[in-house]
Design an enzyme around this catalytic site. Structure first.
Site, short mmCIF file in Angstrom:
data_model
loop_
_atom_site.label_atom_id
_atom_site.label_comp_id
_atom_site.label_asym_id
_atom_site.label_seq_id
_atom_site.Cartn_x
_atom_site.Cartn_y
_atom_site.Cartn_z
N LYS A 111 0.81 -1.24 0.00
CA LYS A 111 0.17 0.11 -0.09
C LYS A 111 0.76 1.20 -0.11
O LYS A 111 0.38 2.42 -0.37
CB LYS A 111 -0.99 0.03 1.24
CG LYS A 111 -2.26 -1.08 1.17
CD LYS A 111 -3.24 -0.62 2.18
CE LYS A 111 -4.26 -1.55 2.07
NZ LYS A 111 -5.18 -1.50 3.00
N LYS A 192 -5.71 -11.72 -6.97
CA LYS A 192 -6.99 -11.94 -6.01
C LYS A 192 -8.18 -11.16 -6.64
O LYS A 192 -8.11 -10.09 -7.21
CB LYS A 192 -6.25 -11.56 -4.78
CG LYS A 192 -6.92 -12.35 -3.68
CD LYS A 192 -6.21 -11.70 -2.45
CE LYS A 192 -6.86 -10.65 -1.92
NZ LYS A 192 -6.83 -10.29 -0.43
N LYS A 195 -11.84 -5.75 -4.35
CA LYS A 195 -12.88 -4.78 -4.38
C LYS A 195 -12.53 -3.42 -5.19
O LYS A 195 -13.45 -2.74 -5.82
CB LYS A 195 -13.17 -4.08 -2.91
CG LYS A 195 -13.94 -4.92 -2.16
CD LYS A 195 -13.98 -4.31 -0.65
CE LYS A 195 -14.31 -5.35 0.37
NZ LYS A 195 -14.10 -4.94 1.84
P1 AMP Z 1 -11.12 -6.82 2.44
O1 AMP Z 1 -12.00 -5.97 3.43
O2 AMP Z 1 -11.06 -6.72 1.12
O3 AMP Z 1 -9.50 -6.88 3.01
O4 AMP Z 1 -11.29 -8.31 2.96
C1 AMP Z 1 -12.29 -8.82 3.86
C2 AMP Z 1 -11.87 -10.26 4.15
O5 AMP Z 1 -12.05 -10.99 3.03
C3 AMP Z 1 -10.47 -10.49 4.78
O6 AMP Z 1 -10.48 -11.57 5.78
C4 AMP Z 1 -9.70 -10.96 3.36
O7 AMP Z 1 -8.85 -11.83 3.78
C5 AMP Z 1 -10.94 -11.68 2.68
N1 AMP Z 1 -10.67 -11.69 0.99
C6 AMP Z 1 -10.54 -10.60 0.54
N2 AMP Z 1 -10.45 -10.74 -1.05
C7 AMP Z 1 -10.60 -12.09 -0.94
C8 AMP Z 1 -10.23 -13.11 -1.84
N3 AMP Z 1 -10.07 -12.79 -3.26
N4 AMP Z 1 -10.30 -14.49 -1.93
C9 AMP Z 1 -10.61 -14.97 -0.68
N5 AMP Z 1 -10.58 -14.18 0.72
C10 AMP Z 1 -10.45 -12.67 0.42
#
Ligand code: AMP
Ligand code: TRP
Length: 326
Positions: A111, A192, A195
């Site tokens: 980041k 991956k 969002k």
């Molecule tokens: P974030 O808010 O995007 O940081 O992610 C929220 C939760 O979803 C965290 O526990 C991440 O590890 C999980 N997560 C985010 N993207 C993925 C993905 N593509 N595959 C699996 N888990 C994900």
């Protein structure tokens, strides 16, 4: 009963990666544990947010939590900034963590890559996460694989404080989904699902309409050999779709491979669209019921009150161990 804690950022809509990699476990865990689920708005301001949008996103995510089946009668659901002890404990833990270990966090490195100087909040983000977890004496922290390093740091900090000041914190364990934990982007199976990717068709959000889901899946990147086989090296696109299929349907990947042997990608993708749409429809219906209802704010207020009681108790213990206050 064990105490479970997890957090999710209120940054935009959740996608099926978040759901399969993390959120779905939250629902299962509440049957046999004391679960605390937190919408981590303080974490989200480590990068600049539009205040009006942030407020909406907090309520969006809270509604989604309820919609996927998190039951506020069984679990505590609340918004991080409504419980002051998170920021308070984070400070105490910052005084017990080191710039060296925080500099090694891959999420921080990613980041802050393009800037010479990053916000200190971004740097200290994992310490705030440690505070979230340690405040509630959590035994288990269900998260996606990408959070492993942050959980390790949390454990290190907890052990360090316990060694220096006497038993203060429960040393938590991460609970990582082994299979299906990492859902990849539909347009680029080497990265991956996220969002923030600019291409909308790279992800499926939990609130996407059936037409959008269909488009994203039918156009998803595969390969040209036409074989439905799980092989993340040679066939990352097909493997990702198999993963999604298996995670939503509950069928083992090997059964799905057999079922579609010799059929090509068209039929497989079409069925996958149906499986995903059928899984998301009930979630979307519940979401629409609660999103603008007073009930949502009442439930969150109750969550805050319950969380605050636990957090205050921990802070009293911490202050006592550190000799803080009068
Ligand atoms: P974030 O808010 O995007 O940081 O992610 C929220 C939760 O979803 C965290 O526990 C991440 O590890 C999980 N997560 C985010 N993207 C993925 C993905 N593509 N595959 C699996 N888990 C994900
Ligand atoms: N850092 C986590 C993420 O980006 C969110 C988070 C904040 C969290 N505090 C937490 C997750 C405590 C688990 C426990 O996904």
């Amino acid at each position: 009963m064990k105490r479970v804690f997890s957090g999710v950022q209120p940054t935009g809509n959740l996608h099926i990666g978040n759901y399969l990699g993390a959120l779905r476990q939250f629902v299962d865990l509440q049957e046999e544990n004391h679960c605390v689920y937190c919408i981590v708005d303080l974490h989200s301001i480590t990068v600049e947010q539009d205040p009006v949008v942030l407020k909406e996103h907090i309520l969006d995510i809270a509604s989604l939590y309820m919609a996927i089946g998190i039951d506020p009668k069984k679990s505590i659901v609340f918004v991080q900034s409504t419980v002051p002890a998170h920021a308070e404990l984070a400070w105490v833990l910052m005084c017990n963590s080191y710039t060296g270990e925080l500099s090694r966090m891959t999420q921080f490195k990613q980041k802050s890559r393009d800037s010479e100087s990053a916000p200190t909040g971004l740097f200290c983000y994992p310490v705030l996460m440690a505070a979230d977890i340690l405040l509630y004496d959590a035994d288990i922290v269900p998260v996606g694989n990408d959070q492993k390093q942050h959980i390790e740091l949390t454990r290190d900090i907890a052990l360090r404080v316990n060694n220096k000041y006497g038993e203060t914190f429960i040393v938590p364990e991460g609970r990582f989904l082994r299979e299906g934990a990492r859902i990849m982007a539909l347009d680029d199976p080497m990265s991956k699902m996220s969002k923030s990717a600019p291409n909308e068709a790279s992800r499926i959000s939990l609130l996407d309409a059936p037409a959008k889901i269909k488009k994203a899946i039918m156009r998803s990147t595969t390969d040209s050999d036409g074989e439905i086989r799980f092989d993340t090296k040679e066939k990352p696109g097909v493997s990702n779709l198999l993963n999604i299929y298996s995670s939503f349907s509950g069928k083992p990947v090997s059964d799905i491979e057999k079922q579609y042997a010799g059929q090509g990608y068209g039929a497989f993708k079409k069925d996958l669209v149906e499986i995903v749409v059928d899984s998301l429809t009930p979630i979307q219906e519940r979401y629409r019921e609660i999103r603008h209802a007073q009930e949502l704010k009442d439930l969150l207020q109750e969550g805050t009150e319950k969380a605050d009681v636990i957090a205050r108790k921990t802070m009293t213990r911490v202050k006592e161990r550190f000799g803080l206050g009068i």
